[in-house]
Design a protein around this motif. Sequence first.
Motif, short mmCIF file in Angstrom:
data_model
loop_
_atom_site.label_atom_id
_atom_site.label_comp_id
_atom_site.label_asym_id
_atom_site.label_seq_id
_atom_site.Cartn_x
_atom_site.Cartn_y
_atom_site.Cartn_z
N MET A 89 0.84 -1.20 0.00
CA MET A 89 0.00 0.00 0.00
C MET A 89 0.87 1.24 0.00
O MET A 89 2.08 1.17 0.30
N SER A 90 0.27 2.36 -0.34
CA SER A 90 0.95 3.64 -0.28
C SER A 90 -0.03 4.67 0.25
O SER A 90 -1.25 4.49 0.15
N LEU A 91 0.50 5.72 0.83
CA LEU A 91 -0.33 6.79 1.39
C LEU A 91 -0.20 8.04 0.52
O LEU A 91 0.90 8.36 0.05
N ASP A 92 -1.31 8.72 0.30
CA ASP A 92 -1.29 9.94 -0.51
C ASP A 92 -0.77 11.11 0.33
O ASP A 92 -1.50 12.07 0.61
N LEU A 93 0.50 11.00 0.69
CA LEU A 93 1.18 12.04 1.45
C LEU A 93 2.43 12.44 0.70
O LEU A 93 3.03 11.62 -0.01
N LYS A 94 2.85 13.68 0.86
CA LYS A 94 4.04 14.16 0.17
C LYS A 94 5.29 13.82 0.99
O LYS A 94 6.09 14.69 1.37
N ILE A 95 5.42 12.53 1.27
CA ILE A 95 6.57 12.00 2.01
C ILE A 95 7.07 10.79 1.24
O ILE A 95 6.28 9.90 0.90
N PRO A 96 8.37 10.70 0.94
CA PRO A 96 8.90 9.50 0.28
C PRO A 96 8.55 8.27 1.11
O PRO A 96 8.58 8.30 2.34
N GLN A 97 8.24 7.16 0.42
CA GLN A 97 7.81 5.97 1.14
C GLN A 97 8.14 4.70 0.39
O GLN A 97 8.38 4.72 -0.82
N LYS A 98 8.13 3.62 1.14
CA LYS A 98 8.44 2.30 0.59
C LYS A 98 7.55 1.26 1.25
O LYS A 98 7.38 1.28 2.48
N SER A 99 6.97 0.38 0.45
CA SER A 99 6.14 -0.71 0.98
C SER A 99 6.95 -1.99 0.95
O SER A 99 7.61 -2.29 -0.06
N ILE A 100 6.90 -2.75 2.04
CA ILE A 100 7.63 -4.01 2.12
C ILE A 100 6.67 -5.09 2.60
O ILE A 100 6.05 -4.96 3.67
N VAL A 101 6.52 -6.15 1.82
CA VAL A 101 5.67 -7.25 2.21
C VAL A 101 6.28 -7.95 3.43
O VAL A 101 7.47 -8.23 3.46
N LYS A 102 5.45 -8.17 4.43
CA LYS A 102 5.88 -8.79 5.68
C LYS A 102 7.01 -7.99 6.36
O LYS A 102 7.95 -8.55 6.91
N ALA A 103 6.88 -6.67 6.30
CA ALA A 103 7.88 -5.80 6.92
C ALA A 103 7.96 -6.04 8.43
O ALA A 103 9.02 -5.87 9.04
N ASP A 104 6.83 -6.45 9.03
CA ASP A 104 6.84 -6.69 10.48
C ASP A 104 7.67 -7.92 10.86
O ASP A 104 7.92 -8.16 12.03
#
Length: 216
Positions: free
Chosen positions: A122-137
Motif C-alpha cells: 500500500m501507499s499513502l497519498d502524502l508528500k513524504i517519500p515511502q516504501k512498501s515491504i511485504v511482511k515488513a513486520d
Amino acid sequence: MVSLNEERKLWRKGFIRVACLDEAGRGPLAGPVVAAAVVLINFRSPDLRKLVLKDSKKLSPKKRGEFYKILTKHQAIEWGIGKVSEKVIDKINIFQATKLAMKRAIEKLRRKPNFLVLDGRMSLDLKIPQKSIVKADEKVFSCAAASIIAKVTRDRIMERYHQKYSRYGFAQHKGYPTKIHRRKLRRYGPCKIHRKSFKPVKGLIKNWSLFALKKI
C-alpha cells in the motif's frame, strides 16, 4: 529475521526521521482498525538494539505486553497511534480505513517524518517519500515495534468493549471471526461495534429487526 538493516540504509541516505508503520485489526468482524507509527530517534541506543523483536502475531500476549511496555516508555522511540472506528470502516471500506489509521498515527508523532516504511502492499497519498515491504513486520525492526504497539493497543480496546458487550466474548477473540464469535453472532445478532459491511455480519442483519439491534 527482524533487523535494523532497512532503517540503516535510509539513515545513510540522509532520512533521519524514518517512520515505520503497521496495523492491527483488518480481519475482525468488530471494533476499530488501529495503526502505529514508530520512529527511532536514537538508533545508537545499545539496549534497544538488543531487543529481539518479532511480528506481534508470533508473540504470546504476555510477551507482547512486555515488549509494549519497553517500546512505549523508551526514550529512543517516538510513536503515534491512529484509530478508525467500525462505523467509518463500513462507510469507506477496510483498506481505505487502514490507510486513514496510518495517516492519523503519523499525525500523532511529535515531528513530521521524512520517510515512511509501510507493511504490506500500500501507499499513502502524502508528500513524504515511502516504501512498501511485504511482511515488513517480520523484517524491519521499527515495523515489528509498530505491529506490537498497534496489536496491544487494539487488544486493550476490545477488552474494554467486552465489559459492555460481554456475551460476545471480545476479551477472548478480539472480534476476529473465530468459531465461538460466529456462534455468538448467530445466537445474539450483531451489536453496535460489529462491522455491518462485513459479509458474515451483513447476512445476519437481514434476520434481525432494528428494534432487536438497539437492544443488544
